[in-house]
Motif scaffolding. Structure first.
Motif, PDB file in Angstrom:
ATOM      1  N   UNK A  18     101.398  37.640-126.240  1.00 34.66           N
ATOM      2  CA  UNK A  18     100.778  38.774-126.927  1.00 34.66           C
ATOM      3  C   UNK A  18      99.356  38.502-127.395  1.00 34.66           C
ATOM      4  N   UNK A  19      98.902  37.250-127.331  1.00 34.17           N
ATOM      5  CA  UNK A  19      97.568  36.893-127.805  1.00 34.17           C
ATOM      6  C   UNK A  19      96.514  36.897-126.707  1.00 34.17           C
ATOM      7  N   UNK A  20      96.930  36.910-125.475  1.00 36.42           N
ATOM      8  CA  UNK A  20      96.016  36.897-124.346  1.00 36.42           C
ATOM      9  C   UNK A  20      95.781  38.329-123.875  1.00 36.42           C
ATOM     10  N   UNK A  21      94.590  38.600-123.371  1.00 39.63           N
ATOM     11  CA  UNK A  21      94.254  39.923-122.834  1.00 39.63           C
ATOM     12  C   UNK A  21      93.700  39.756-121.428  1.00 39.63           C
ATOM     13  N   UNK A  22      93.913  40.743-120.606  1.00 37.10           N
ATOM     14  CA  UNK A  22      93.354  40.747-119.255  1.00 37.10           C
ATOM     15  C   UNK A  22      92.618  42.064-119.068  1.00 37.10           C
ATOM     16  N   UNK A  23      91.349  41.984-118.688  1.00 34.92           N
ATOM     17  CA  UNK A  23      90.560  43.179-118.419  1.00 34.92           C
ATOM     18  C   UNK A  23      90.423  43.326-116.909  1.00 34.92           C
ATOM     19  N   UNK A  24      90.857  44.459-116.393  1.00 35.47           N
ATOM     20  CA  UNK A  24      90.768  44.702-114.956  1.00 35.47           C
ATOM     21  C   UNK A  24      89.300  44.875-114.594  1.00 35.47           C
ATOM     22  N   UNK A  25      88.830  44.032-113.673  1.00 39.55           N
ATOM     23  CA  UNK A  25      87.438  44.123-113.242  1.00 39.55           C
ATOM     24  C   UNK A  25      87.307  44.757-111.859  1.00 39.55           C
ATOM     25  N   UNK A  26      88.404  44.769-111.096  1.00 41.00           N
ATOM     26  CA  UNK A  26      88.358  45.322-109.739  1.00 41.00           C
ATOM     27  C   UNK A  26      89.775  45.663-109.300  1.00 41.00           C
ATOM     28  N   UNK A  27      89.931  46.787-108.604  1.00 37.06           N
ATOM     29  CA  UNK A  27      91.225  47.149-108.052  1.00 37.06           C
ATOM     30  C   UNK A  27      91.006  47.691-106.645  1.00 37.06           C
ATOM     31  N   UNK A  28      91.705  47.120-105.671  1.00 33.73           N
ATOM     32  CA  UNK A  28      91.592  47.560-104.279  1.00 33.73           C
ATOM     33  C   UNK A  28      92.842  48.321-103.877  1.00 33.73           C
ATOM     34  N   UNK A  47      89.320  33.897-114.056  1.00 30.51           N
ATOM     35  CA  UNK A  47      89.368  35.117-113.258  1.00 30.51           C
ATOM     36  C   UNK A  47      90.552  34.947-112.320  1.00 30.51           C
ATOM     37  N   UNK A  48      91.445  35.930-112.306  1.00 31.36           N
ATOM     38  CA  UNK A  48      92.650  35.822-111.486  1.00 31.36           C
ATOM     39  C   UNK A  48      92.774  37.030-110.565  1.00 31.36           C
ATOM     40  N   UNK A  49      93.408  36.814-109.420  1.00 28.83           N
ATOM     41  CA  UNK A  49      93.682  37.886-108.469  1.00 28.83           C
ATOM     42  C   UNK A  49      95.192  37.984-108.292  1.00 28.83           C
ATOM     43  N   UNK A  50      95.724  39.196-108.400  1.00 26.63           N
ATOM     44  CA  UNK A  50      97.163  39.414-108.275  1.00 26.63           C
ATOM     45  C   UNK A  50      97.439  40.540-107.294  1.00 26.63           C
ATOM     46  N   UNK A  51      98.606  40.504-106.678  1.00 25.81           N
ATOM     47  CA  UNK A  51      99.091  41.659-105.929  1.00 25.81           C
ATOM     48  C   UNK A  51      99.524  42.694-106.967  1.00 25.81           C
ATOM     49  N   UNK A  52      99.283  43.960-106.680  1.00 24.91           N
ATOM     50  CA  UNK A  52      99.556  45.031-107.634  1.00 24.91           C
ATOM     51  C   UNK A  52     100.995  44.998-108.154  1.00 24.91           C
ATOM     52  N   UNK A  53     101.980  44.788-107.287  1.00 29.38           N
ATOM     53  CA  UNK A  53     103.389  44.787-107.716  1.00 29.38           C
ATOM     54  C   UNK A  53     103.656  43.675-108.715  1.00 29.38           C
ATOM     55  N   UNK A  54     103.116  42.483-108.450  1.00 32.25           N
ATOM     56  CA  UNK A  54     103.286  41.358-109.372  1.00 32.25           C
ATOM     57  C   UNK A  54     102.621  41.665-110.708  1.00 32.25           C
ATOM     58  N   UNK A  55     101.411  42.188-110.646  1.00 27.69           N
ATOM     59  CA  UNK A  55     100.654  42.492-111.857  1.00 27.69           C
ATOM     60  C   UNK A  55     101.398  43.501-112.723  1.00 27.69           C
ATOM     61  N   UNK A  56     101.858  44.593-112.125  1.00 30.25           N
ATOM     62  CA  UNK A  56     102.549  45.629-112.893  1.00 30.25           C
ATOM     63  C   UNK A  56     103.866  45.126-113.479  1.00 30.25           C
ATOM     64  N   UNK A  57     104.502  44.181-112.813  1.00 28.46           N
ATOM     65  CA  UNK A  57     105.766  43.614-113.299  1.00 28.46           C
ATOM     66  C   UNK A  57     105.547  42.665-114.480  1.00 28.46           C
ATOM     67  N   UNK A  58     104.413  41.969-114.509  1.00 28.87           N
ATOM     68  CA  UNK A  58     104.201  40.902-115.486  1.00 28.87           C
ATOM     69  C   UNK A  58     103.180  41.205-116.580  1.00 28.87           C
TER      70      UNK A  58
END
Length: 76
Positions: A18-28, A47-58
């Motif tokens: 809950x203390x970490x934040x991720x700001x979306x910088x790019x979405x393909x 800077x991290x890159x995720x597949x959309x399904x993984x990102x939305x799940x986690x």
């Protein structure tokens, strides 16, 4: 700009931190790729890159940033 469709400037947090934040910088849409800037305690961690399904799940959607991503990288 919603929990179903990440967009640049959206703010998310990992479900397990809950203390970490991720700001979306790019979405393909073509490759279903989300690129995020991970910030912890106000400091850019990675800077991290995720597949959309993984990102939305986690990650949990918090809201949209009031600042513009373009403003962060403006140079004169």
């Amino acid at each position: 700009m919603s929990a179903e469709k990440p967009e640049g400037g959206d703010i998310w947090r990992p479900k397990n931190n809950e203390y970490s934040k991720a700001i979306v910088t790019y979405f393909s849409i073509e490759f279903d790729t989300v690129v995020v800037a991970v910030i912890y305690a106000g400091v850019l961690q990675k800077i991290k890159k995720y597949h959309k399904k993984y990102f939305l799940k986690n990650y949990v959607y918090i809201g949209h940033s009031k600042a513009s991503i373009k403003d962060l990288f403006e140079v004169e």
